[in-house]
Motif scaffolding. Structure first.
Motif: not given
Length: 199
Positions: A186-198
């Motif tokens: 198994a490989l780890a999946i990292r989904v890009r998180t929107p940074e608008r409004g942070v």
């Protein structure tokens, strides 16, 4: 190159997701949904960064040598369900070469492939309702992952609950061993998180 993490921007998989949903929505117990694409991107340090997908023609039901391969090797090993021409995907080789050349011209590499698994235990024919699938590889998947040798093999699992579609993703390295029971890492999946409004 060995990498244990998959970096994905949701937009990179949007075309594949649309195709998978279209296939899922139109399928019947006799005509399983099928969706498959090539994953294109870059290696970055310890990760594979998926940047887009490429689609190619499926010759699973039309190429004589592919039909013979299924009859002689796949169906006897993995079961009669693979006699259904809608089961499995076989990429047209010239189109894979075209996708590879176009990717290289953009500075990208073929990382692997992604395909659809539906909640077949709910929507398949009654005699196959015990066949549970998920984002985990089936024995047939492991066989194909090993044969391709691609470092990244993703599975999108789609299921309908309370009238809505939900999904999960799995990412796998091919089996390191040729034994039939050899598993995929198994490989780890990292989904890009929107940074608008942070803030």
């Amino acid at each position: 190159m060995s990498a244990d993490v998959v970096l994905v921007d949701p937009a990179a998989l949007s075309d594949f997701m649309a195709d998978a949903v279209r296939e899922y929505t139109a399928c019947t117990p006799e005509l399983p949904p099928r969706s498959w694409a090539v994953l294109l991107g870059r290696f970055t340090d310890d990760a594979m960064h998926v940047e887009r997908v490429g689609f190619a023609t499926n010759i699973r039901e039309t190429d004589d040598s592919v039909l013979q391969e299924f009859d002689a090797a796949i169906i006897p090993r993995f079961g009669a369900c693979y006699a259904n021409g809608r089961r499995g995907y076989w990429c047209e080789p010239r189109e894979l070469l075209r996708i590879t050349a176009e990717a290289e011209a953009e500075g990208l590499e073929v990382l692997g492939s992604i395909h659809l698994h539906p909640d077949w235990h709910r929507i398949g024919p009654p005699h196959e309702r015990g066949l549970r699938v998920s984002q985990e590889p089936t024995p047939m998947d492991r066989h194909l992952f090993q044969g391709s040798g691609w470092p990244l093999n993703m599975i999108l699992y789609l299921e309908r609950r309370e009238g809505r579609l939900y999904h999960s993703l799995g990412a796998w390295a091919p089996p390191a061993d040729t034994a039939p029971e050899a598993g995929c890492r198994a490989l780890a999946i990292r989904v890009r998180t929107p940074e608008r409004g942070v803030r």
